[in-house]
Design an enzyme around this catalytic site. Structure first.
Site, PDB file in Angstrom:
ATOM      1  N   HIS A   1      46.654  35.663  31.193  1.00  0.00           N
ATOM      2  CA  HIS A   1      46.863  36.682  32.298  1.00  0.00           C
ATOM      3  C   HIS A   1      47.042  35.745  33.667  1.00  0.00           C
ATOM      4  CE1 HIS A   1      45.938  40.857  30.506  1.00  0.00           C
ATOM      5  NE2 HIS A   1      45.738  39.777  29.646  1.00  0.00           N
TER       6      HIS A   1
ATOM      7  N   ASP B   1      49.332  33.672  41.559  1.00  0.00           N
ATOM      8  CA  ASP B   1      48.891  35.027  41.128  1.00  0.00           C
ATOM      9  C   ASP B   1      49.634  34.918  39.677  1.00  0.00           C
ATOM     10  OD1 ASP B   1      47.439  37.237  40.588  1.00  0.00           O
ATOM     11  OD2 ASP B   1      47.765  38.017  42.620  1.00  0.00           O
TER      12      ASP B   1
HETATM   13  C1  GDG Z   1      44.364  39.198  36.574  1.00  0.00           C
HETATM   14  C2  GDG Z   1      45.316  38.165  37.154  1.00  0.00           C
HETATM   15  C3  GDG Z   1      47.411  39.776  36.779  1.00  0.00           C
HETATM   16  C4  GDG Z   1      41.408  46.054  43.145  1.00  0.00           C
HETATM   17  N1  GDG Z   1      40.648  46.579  44.176  1.00  0.00           N
HETATM   18  C5  GDG Z   1      40.043  48.007  43.306  1.00  0.00           C
HETATM   19  C6  GDG Z   1      40.592  48.074  42.114  1.00  0.00           C
HETATM   20  N2  GDG Z   1      41.480  47.075  42.024  1.00  0.00           N
HETATM   21  C7  GDG Z   1      42.408  46.839  40.788  1.00  0.00           C
HETATM   22  C8  GDG Z   1      43.935  46.855  41.160  1.00  0.00           C
HETATM   23  C9  GDG Z   1      44.659  46.351  40.215  1.00  0.00           C
HETATM   24  C10 GDG Z   1      43.515  45.454  39.604  1.00  0.00           C
HETATM   25  O1  GDG Z   1      42.311  45.812  40.270  1.00  0.00           O
HETATM   26  C11 GDG Z   1      43.634  44.011  40.091  1.00  0.00           C
HETATM   27  O2  GDG Z   1      44.961  43.308  39.264  1.00  0.00           O
HETATM   28  P1  GDG Z   1      45.698  42.207  39.906  1.00  0.00           P
HETATM   29  O3  GDG Z   1      46.879  41.956  39.127  1.00  0.00           O
HETATM   30  O4  GDG Z   1      46.206  42.500  41.394  1.00  0.00           O
HETATM   31  O5  GDG Z   1      44.818  40.942  40.060  1.00  0.00           O
HETATM   32  P2  GDG Z   1      43.542  40.210  38.946  1.00  0.00           P
HETATM   33  O6  GDG Z   1      42.078  41.070  39.193  1.00  0.00           O
HETATM   34  O7  GDG Z   1      43.378  38.808  39.588  1.00  0.00           O
HETATM   35  O8  GDG Z   1      44.258  40.149  37.597  1.00  0.00           O
HETATM   36  C12 GDG Z   1      46.873  38.916  37.820  1.00  0.00           C
HETATM   37  C13 GDG Z   1      46.255  40.950  36.155  1.00  0.00           C
HETATM   38  O9  GDG Z   1      45.347  39.832  35.557  1.00  0.00           O
HETATM   39  C14 GDG Z   1      46.578  41.531  34.819  1.00  0.00           C
HETATM   40  O10 GDG Z   1      47.379  40.429  33.619  1.00  0.00           O
HETATM   41  O11 GDG Z   1      48.144  40.630  37.249  1.00  0.00           O
HETATM   42  O12 GDG Z   1      47.810  37.994  38.052  1.00  0.00           O
HETATM   43  O13 GDG Z   1      44.762  37.421  38.083  1.00  0.00           O
HETATM   44  O14 GDG Z   1      44.731  47.225  38.950  1.00  0.00           O
HETATM   45  O15 GDG Z   1      44.208  48.298  41.616  1.00  0.00           O
HETATM   46  N3  GDG Z   1      40.535  49.143  41.452  1.00  0.00           N
HETATM   47  C15 GDG Z   1      39.512  49.975  41.734  1.00  0.00           C
HETATM   48  N4  GDG Z   1      38.937  49.910  42.779  1.00  0.00           N
HETATM   49  C16 GDG Z   1      39.072  48.807  43.808  1.00  0.00           C
HETATM   50  O16 GDG Z   1      38.471  48.658  44.690  1.00  0.00           O
HETATM   51  N5  GDG Z   1      39.202  50.863  41.119  1.00  0.00           N
END
Ligand code: GDG
Length: 494
Positions: free
Chosen positions: A155, A363
Site C-alpha cells: 500500500h 504517499d
Molecule cells: C495507506 C497508504 C494508501 C482519515 N481521517 C479520518 C478518516 N480518515 C480516512 C480517510 C481515508 C483513510 O483514512 C486514509 O487513507 P490514505 O490513503 O489517505 O492514507 P493512509 O492511511 O496512509 O493509507 C496510502 C492507502 O493505504 C490505501 O492503499 O492510499 O498511500 O499510506 O479513507 O478518509 N476516517 C475517519 N475519520 C477520520 O478522522 N472515519
C-alpha cells in the site's frame, strides 16, 4: 471458485459485520462476502502470552485474529515495521532506525502468524497478503508446505534501489517478495523501482508481460492503483452536507473560503510544509486575510513512536505561530483538529470545502484526494490541489499538481484554486470523476485477484504438462511461469 483468505497486519474492527470503512476494509470485505473466506491478522490487542487465533464467523466470512505480546508489538510493529520500513519507504532515511533485534522480531512474528493461519487454509483457497508488515509471509507459509497461490499488495511506495539499500536486510526482503505469485504496487513508479532493484542488482530480469524471474522464482509484478466507490461517497456527502456539524461550520465560515485537509498525523503527509505554504498565501496576498481558512483534521496515529510525538509538537507550534501572526478578532486562519471524525461526516465536510488540499511529501496512493473529489457537488465542485509525490497524482489529471517542497508554487496553486471559474472547476471535476468510476475499488481488487488466479492456473498447467511429458513438449519458461518448489519441497527433493 475457491475461498479468498486476506491477511493484513490489522483486521478492521467489525461492528455488526461492518468493518470501519477504509480502502482495504471496504474492498476486501466485498470480495470475501462473494467467495466466502477468512480475514486473518492482528486484533490490535497486546496480550501477556501468545494464544491461538480467536475465530468469529459472520455470514460467509471468518474473522481470525491474534494478539501480540508486548515484545512482538515493540519489535515487529513499532520497531522494524514503523521505525525502519515506514520511514525508509517514504524516503525519510533521516527518521529511520535499524535494530537487528527488531528485525529478528519482525521475522519471528511473520513465522508465528503463518503458523496460526496454516490450519485454516483449504486446498482451493487463494491468499492475499497486504502491506509492509508482512513481506516475509509467503516464504513462511511455503516453509510450512502451503502450495496455494499467494499474492502481495504494497500500500505504500517502494523507494528507488539507492534508498531501499539503506535498509540493511534489503536483499533478504526483496527475495521474500519473490516468494509471492503476484506482487502488486500502487503505481508504475513503484513497480519500476522493484524491477530496477532486481535487474540492476543482477538478481534477475523482467519481461514485458510483467513476469519477473529472480532468485529461481517466477512471479507477476504489476501496478494496481487502489480506488474508491465514488458514487457511494457522492451519495453520503450529499446526505451529510446538511448535518448539524457541517451546518455549524458553514455558518461559522460566514461566506469565507474553506481549504480542507484530512490526514493521519504522520510525517509523510507534509503537514508542516502545508501550513507554511498556506502561510505564504497569506503573506503574499493580504487580500486573503479574513477571507480564507484552512481546516486541517489530523487524527493521531502511532503516538507511542517517538518521531510521531515530535511531529505533533512541531505542528502545534507551527499552527500557533501562523495563527499568532495573522489571526484577527473574528478570524482564525488555521483550524487544526487532532481528532477522528465519523467517515460520512468527513465526506459532508469535504463537500463544503472550496479546495481539497492534499500535499504529502510521499504517499503510496492517498485516498483522501479521491474522496474529496467524489464528495463534491457536481454543480459547484471544489478544486483539488495535489502533491506530485502522491500515487494519486498519476491518476488525477484534473488536479492542480504541486511540489510540496516549493512553498511559493503551492501558495500560487491554492490561490488559483480559490479563484478558479466554475466552468473550469466543473470540467476538471468531471474528468476526475470519470477516472474514479473507471478505476474504482472493485477494479483494483478484481484485477489483482484475476492475475493471481491466472498465474496460479498457468503454473499448475505447466506443472501438469511437465509431469505428463517431462522430457519434451513442456511450454517454455519464457512464456509460462514455471512452478517453483517451495523451500520445504526443495529441501525434501535435495
Ligand atoms: C495507506 C497508504 C494508501 C482519515 N481521517 C479520518 C478518516 N480518515 C480516512 C480517510 C481515508 C483513510 O483514512 C486514509 O487513507 P490514505 O490513503 O489517505 O492514507 P493512509 O492511511 O496512509 O493509507 C496510502 C492507502 O493505504 C490505501 O492503499 O492510499 O498511500 O499510506 O479513507 O478518509 N476516517 C475517519 N475519520 C477520520 O478522522 N472515519
Amino acid at each position: 471458485m475457491g475461498r479468498l483468505i486476506v491477511v493484513s497486519n490489522r483486521v478492521a474492527p467489525t461492528q455488526e459485520g461492518r468493518p470501519a470503512a477504509g480502502g482495504l476494509a471496504v474492498g476486501v470485505l466485498d470480495a470475501l462476502k462473494e467467495t466466502g473466506g477468512v480475514w486473518f491478522g492482528w486484533s490490535g490487542e497486546t496480550v501477556a502470552e501468545p494464544a491461538p487465533a480467536v475465530i468469529e464467523q459472520q455470514g460467509s466470512v471468518t474473522y481470525a485474529t491474534v494478539g501480540l505480546t508486548r515484545r512482538d508489538y515493540d519489535q515487529y510493529y513499532k520497531g522494524f515495521s514503523n521505525t525502519t520500513l515506514w520511514p525508509t519507504f517514504h524516503y525519510r532515511n533521516d527518521l529511520a532506525r535499524y535494530e537487528r533485534q527488531e528485525y529478528g522480531g519482525y521475522l519471528r512474528v511473520n513465522v508465528a502468524l503463518a503458523r496460526q493461519l496454516q490450519p485454516l487454509i483449504e486446498p482451493d483457497d487463494i491468499i492475499w497478503v497486504h502491506d509492509y508488515h508482512l513481506i516475509p509471509f509467503a516464504r513462511c507459509l511455503r516453509d510450512l508446505g502451503v502450495k496455494n497461490p499467494i499474492g502481495f499488495f504494497l500500500h505504500i511506495p517502494l523507494p528507488v534501489p539507492e534508498v531501499l539499500r539503506s535498509v540493511p536486510p534489503h536483499e533478504e526482503l526483496m527475495k521474500f517478495m519473490c516468494h509471492y505469485d503476484v506482487v502488486g504496487f500502487q503505481t508504475d513508479a513503484d513497480r519500476q523501482a522493484f524491477v530496477d532493484y532486481i535487474e540492476r542488482g543482477g538478481h534477475g530480469n523482467a519481461s514485458e508481460d510483467g513476469m519477473v524471474h529472480a532468485w529461481d522464482r517466477f512471479l507477476k509484478v504489476g501496478a494496481y492503483p487502489i480506488g474508491i466507490y465514488p458514487d457511494a461517497i457522492a451519495k453520503a456527502s450529499g446526505q451529510f452536507s446538511d448535518r448539524k456539524p457541517v451546518r455549524s461550520l458553514r455558518d461559522a465560515m460566514r461566506g469565507r473560503k474553506l481549504i480542507m485537509s484530512v490526514d493521519r498525523l504522520d510525517y509523510s503527509k507534509g503537514l508542516a510544509e502545508r501550513f507554511q505554504a498556506f502561510e505564504r498565501l497569506l503573506q503574499n496576498g493580504p487580500g486573503w486575510h479574513g477571507r480564507v481558512s484552512l481546516l486541517q483534521i489530523a487524527p493521531p496515529t502511532r503516538s507511542d513512536v517517538q518521531t510521531y510525538q515530535t511531529i505533533r509538537r512541531n505542528l502545534e507550534g507551527e499552527a500557533g505561530r501562523i495563527n499568532g501572526r495573522f489571526a484577527q478578532l473574528d478570524w482564525t486562519p488555521i483550524q487544526y483538529l487532532n481528532r477522528k471524525y465519523e467517515r460520512n461526516l468527513l465526506m459532508g465536510l469535504f463537500r463544503l470545502a472550496d479546495v481539497g488540499y492534499v500535499a504529502p511529501l510521499r504517499d503510496g496512493m492517498n485516498l483522501v484526494a479521491k474522496e474529496y473529489v467524489a464528495s463534491q457537488d457536481p454543480d459547484d465542485p471544489g478544486v483539488l490541489v495535489l502533491s506530485q509525490f502522491a500515487g494519486a497524482a498519476e491518476q488525477m489529471p484534473g488536479a492542480l499538481v504541486v511540489n510540496p517542497y516549493d512553498l511559493n508554487q503551492t501558495a500560487e496553486a491554492l490561490e488559483r484554486a480559490l479563484s478558479m471559474p466554475l466552468a473550469e472547476r466543473r470540467s476538471r471535476y468531471e474528468d476526475m470523476m470519470a477516472g474514479l468510476r473507471k478505476n474504482n475499488l472493485s477494479v483494483w481488487r478484481d484485477t489483482f485477484l484475476d492475475d493471481l488466479r491466472s498465474v496460479a492456473t498457468a503454473a499448475s498447467v505447466t506443472a501438469k504438462a511437465r509431469s505428463a511429458a517431462p522430457a519434451a513438449g513442456a511450454p517454455s519458461s519464457a512464456s509460462v511461469p514455471a512452478p517453483v518448489p517451495s523451500p520445504a519441497a526443495k529441501a525434501k527433493a535435495g
